[in-house]
Design a protein around this motif. Structure first.
Motif, mmCIF file in Angstrom:
data_model
loop_
_atom_site.group_PDB
_atom_site.id
_atom_site.type_symbol
_atom_site.label_atom_id
_atom_site.label_comp_id
_atom_site.label_asym_id
_atom_site.label_seq_id
_atom_site.Cartn_x
_atom_site.Cartn_y
_atom_site.Cartn_z
ATOM 1 N N LEU A 29 0.876 -1.164 0.000
ATOM 2 C CA LEU A 29 0.000 0.000 0.000
ATOM 3 C C LEU A 29 0.917 1.218 0.000
ATOM 4 N N ARG A 30 0.848 2.016 -1.044
ATOM 5 C CA ARG A 30 1.784 3.130 -1.229
ATOM 6 C C ARG A 30 1.167 4.408 -0.669
ATOM 7 N N PHE A 31 1.806 4.974 0.352
ATOM 8 C CA PHE A 31 1.271 6.080 1.157
ATOM 9 C C PHE A 31 2.188 7.286 0.971
ATOM 10 N N GLY A 32 1.701 8.316 0.318
ATOM 11 C CA GLY A 32 2.515 9.494 0.026
ATOM 12 C C GLY A 32 2.516 10.508 1.151
ATOM 13 N N LEU A 33 3.675 11.109 1.374
ATOM 14 C CA LEU A 33 3.836 12.127 2.409
ATOM 15 C C LEU A 33 4.546 13.351 1.849
ATOM 16 N N THR A 34 4.023 14.518 2.175
ATOM 17 C CA THR A 34 4.721 15.774 1.909
ATOM 18 C C THR A 34 5.580 16.089 3.135
ATOM 19 N N PRO A 35 6.349 17.174 3.135
ATOM 20 C CA PRO A 35 7.236 17.448 4.277
ATOM 21 C C PRO A 35 6.525 17.848 5.570
ATOM 22 N N VAL A 36 5.248 17.474 5.732
ATOM 23 C CA VAL A 36 4.576 17.690 7.017
ATOM 24 C C VAL A 36 5.257 16.859 8.106
ATOM 25 N N VAL A 37 5.865 15.727 7.694
ATOM 26 C CA VAL A 37 6.674 14.911 8.608
ATOM 27 C C VAL A 37 8.132 15.233 8.317
ATOM 28 N N PRO A 38 8.881 15.753 9.285
ATOM 29 C CA PRO A 38 10.286 16.123 9.036
ATOM 30 C C PRO A 38 11.108 14.979 8.474
ATOM 31 N N ASP A 39 12.134 15.332 7.706
ATOM 32 C CA ASP A 39 12.969 14.349 7.020
ATOM 33 C C ASP A 39 13.718 13.422 7.970
ATOM 34 N N ASP A 40 13.886 13.826 9.231
ATOM 35 C CA ASP A 40 14.688 13.013 10.149
ATOM 36 C C ASP A 40 13.857 11.969 10.902
#
Length: 267
Positions: free
Chosen positions: A11-22
């Motif tokens: 299941l492919r779940f896309g995320l924008t930078p709302v979640v920090p890269d770290d």
């Protein structure tokens, strides 16, 4: 709980930078939890620009995504509203105009002729609302600032202001408040100049590739997350209370702003 389908396809779940890269370790844990609940591997797909995630979603290359309300209202005939995060008890958030902690700027109009960081052209809090706010005051958002640039993400906007690379920015209140917990030293280098009215929180939506049966299952999984100890711990790491079921009209205020800006531009 019944599996989505007997398949090893993720299941492919896309995320924008709302979640920090770290937060790579956190995302791995969240993916494992969702997989356990729905019986299907989960793969998070991160991109720095909202448009990249939206294009993947509309093309069926990812199945669902956590996106902003602005691209949602522009594409809601093609997207299904799955769930809306609840932040500080409500499915709402704000846009924060921020400046440096030691800046002499005291009000929004003091930013005239300054350097300003936009988050993303598809962001409500980091682009649409601040442009609407200036337009409502009779200011041209394309001429108000001396120069602007896209930082491509709310955390990067905060960093730009903290490091003196921009005099101001408009950022997602959830991101700013969450960074205050995880990166307090960074946040103390900024301060909130002005807060917007409240808007519908960035939703989790399904793209055309996700069947109705699959949509219902992932919705049940997310809505039940707060009731599971491991799921609740993950929500705490996200600085969220839960996921809830909301009507699409939660985003009508964003649609009205977008319409008024379009009318005002003569487009």
């Amino acid at each position: 709980m019944e599996p989505v389908r007997a398949s090893s396809e993720p299941l492919r779940f896309g995320l924008t930078p709302v979640v920090p890269d770290d937060r790579i370790t956190f995302l791995a844990g969240w993916a494992d939890w969702i997989e356990t609940q729905c019986g299907r591997p989960v793969e998070f797909v991160q991109r720095s620009r909202y448009r990249e995630i939206l294009d993947l979603l509309l093309q069926g290359r990812i199945d669902l995504a956590w996106i902003c309300g602005y691209p949602y209202i522009r594409n809601r005939s093609h997207l299904g509203l799955i769930a809306v995060p609840r932040f500080q008890g409500r499915p709402l958030y704000q846009s924060y105009f921020i400046v440096g902690a030691d800046s002499e700027i005291e009000r929004l109009h003091d930013l005239e002729g300054r350097l300003f960081a936009w988050a993303d052209p598809d962001s409500n809090s980091g682009y649409l609302y601040p442009r609407f706010r200036l337009s409502s005051d009779g200011r041209d958002p394309d001429r108000f600032f001396r120069r602007t640039f896209f930082a491509w993400g709310h955390p990067r906007c905060v960093e730009a202001v903290a490091e003196g690379l921009a005099d101001g920015a408009a950022v997602d209140s959830y991101v700013w408040e969450t960074l205050a917990l995880s990166h307090p030293t960074l946040i103390t280098q900024t301060r909130v100049l002005e807060r917007s009215p409240e808007f519908g929180f960035p939703p989790i939506v399904a793209g055309p590739s996700l069947s109705e049966r699959e949509r219902q299952l992932i919705r049940r999984v997310l809505l039940s997350q707060v009731q599971d100890p491991a799921g609740r711990s993950l929500l705490n790491e996200l600085n969220l209370d839960s996921f809830g079921l909301e009507a699409p009209d939660l985003y009508d205020d964003i649609a009205r702003m977008a319409g008024r800006l379009t009318e005002g531009s003569g487009a």
